[in-house]
Scaffold this motif. Sequence first.
Motif, mmCIF file in Angstrom:
data_model
loop_
_atom_site.group_PDB
_atom_site.id
_atom_site.type_symbol
_atom_site.label_atom_id
_atom_site.label_comp_id
_atom_site.label_asym_id
_atom_site.label_seq_id
_atom_site.Cartn_x
_atom_site.Cartn_y
_atom_site.Cartn_z
ATOM 1 N N PRO A 207 0.725 -1.055 0.237
ATOM 2 C CA PRO A 207 -0.287 0.138 0.017
ATOM 3 C C PRO A 207 1.351 1.051 -0.156
ATOM 4 O O PRO A 207 0.556 2.521 -0.707
ATOM 5 N N PHE A 208 1.936 1.205 0.642
ATOM 6 C CA PHE A 208 2.885 2.679 0.511
ATOM 7 C C PHE A 208 3.487 2.635 -0.994
ATOM 8 O O PHE A 208 3.321 4.478 -1.561
ATOM 9 N N LEU A 209 3.675 2.053 -1.331
ATOM 10 C CA LEU A 209 3.795 1.832 -2.805
ATOM 11 C C LEU A 209 2.873 2.339 -4.026
ATOM 12 O O LEU A 209 3.065 3.439 -4.574
ATOM 13 N N GLU A 216 2.921 10.321 -6.765
ATOM 14 C CA GLU A 216 4.072 11.571 -7.641
ATOM 15 C C GLU A 216 3.015 11.180 -9.188
ATOM 16 O O GLU A 216 4.165 11.440 -9.897
ATOM 17 N N GLY A 217 2.273 10.531 -9.065
ATOM 18 C CA GLY A 217 1.819 10.359 -10.239
ATOM 19 C C GLY A 217 2.378 9.437 -11.804
ATOM 20 O O GLY A 217 2.641 9.435 -12.580
ATOM 21 N N GLY A 218 3.180 8.380 -10.531
ATOM 22 C CA GLY A 218 3.734 7.319 -11.466
ATOM 23 C C GLY A 218 2.831 6.115 -10.936
ATOM 24 O O GLY A 218 3.327 4.891 -11.166
ATOM 25 N N PHE A 219 1.823 5.927 -11.003
ATOM 26 C CA PHE A 219 0.579 4.415 -10.704
ATOM 27 C C PHE A 219 0.428 3.655 -11.751
ATOM 28 O O PHE A 219 0.713 2.652 -11.803
ATOM 29 N N ALA A 220 0.592 4.662 -13.578
ATOM 30 C CA ALA A 220 0.611 3.679 -14.387
ATOM 31 C C ALA A 220 2.398 3.659 -14.573
ATOM 32 O O ALA A 220 1.848 1.937 -15.386
ATOM 33 N N GLN A 221 2.997 3.498 -14.373
ATOM 34 C CA GLN A 221 4.135 2.774 -13.951
ATOM 35 C C GLN A 221 4.130 1.276 -13.431
ATOM 36 O O GLN A 221 5.162 0.536 -13.244
ATOM 37 N N LEU A 222 3.934 1.999 -12.189
ATOM 38 C CA LEU A 222 3.939 0.791 -11.301
ATOM 39 C C LEU A 222 3.226 -0.112 -11.644
ATOM 40 O O LEU A 222 3.970 -1.592 -11.300
ATOM 41 N N VAL A 223 1.519 -0.434 -12.794
ATOM 42 C CA VAL A 223 0.846 -1.037 -12.760
ATOM 43 C C VAL A 223 1.972 -2.320 -13.971
ATOM 44 O O VAL A 223 1.458 -3.032 -14.349
ATOM 45 N N ALA A 224 3.024 -1.393 -14.495
ATOM 46 C CA ALA A 224 2.762 -1.482 -15.358
ATOM 47 C C ALA A 224 4.128 -2.723 -15.700
ATOM 48 O O ALA A 224 5.170 -2.931 -15.902
ATOM 49 N N GLU A 225 5.040 -2.342 -13.737
ATOM 50 C CA GLU A 225 6.152 -3.490 -13.463
ATOM 51 C C GLU A 225 4.965 -4.319 -13.418
ATOM 52 O O GLU A 225 6.108 -5.310 -13.019
#
Length: 284
Positions: A207-209, A216-225
């Motif tokens: 949940p922290f990530l 920071e606007g990086g949720f799409a990148q997190l899902v991609a990973e």
Amino acid sequence: MKIGIIADSLKKELFAALKEAKELGAEGVQIYAKNENGRWNLLDFTEEQLAALKAELEKNGLEVSAVCGDLGGHAFQDPASDRVAVTKRIMDIAKYLGSKVVTCHIGTVPEDPAHERFQVMKDQLIGVAQYGESIGVTLAVETGPETAVTLKRFIDAVGSKGLGVNLDPANLKMVLDEDIPNATRILGPHIVHTHAKDGVHYRKCDPFLVYNAFAEGGFAQLVAETGELFAEVPLGEGQVPWDEYLAALKAIPFDGYLTIEREVGANPAADIATAVSFLKSKIG
């Protein structure tokens, strides 16, 4: 319990959203202090504009179930921000509009009370909560970033009636795969507002990530990973056990707002109309 709608979910200018919320059968609305699409910012409203908003609410026979104080970023995890002063101002606005609740994501509370982030968040929120208690407004922490047990521990540590809970069952299910009725029982005495939202949990995540990525606007990148982690779905189509959840709320007893939130979807207004009917079938 009463049915509300988050005005922002209707994707319209504020007064038009109020009118539609009433037409859809809501008794109240939750209003973002600062609309993320720039449609309005209550913090910049003059006294005359706030008075006009209050009159428009009365004209439509709507209460303000809560004002949303989310402002983006890392919330109260950042000790250098001006979040405390701004949140107090939002509390003043909520009180003027007749609401006793300001909802907010506060950051991700660590499980360990000795963690530095726990202390930073606690130090900032003590002042906010005490101010809220002094004027009769509760800052309601939106659930999702931490378990019910961890959140209750944090609220107890702050030790003020000015800090409560905005229970979003979908967040708890999507991010943490929590047992929703049990989480409701744990947080029960602190629940002052709820979001009526549904979702599906696909895989375990940190949940922290997740919330750091949102900040920071990086949720799409997190899902991609990682692959798809969860999804919001229309009310009644997800993994929130509504009958058991509503029974747990009634047992508290909670008689406040079930405020419909729809953040995705091609036709959120249609989904909200269906959600109103769904909730009415459940609570009568």
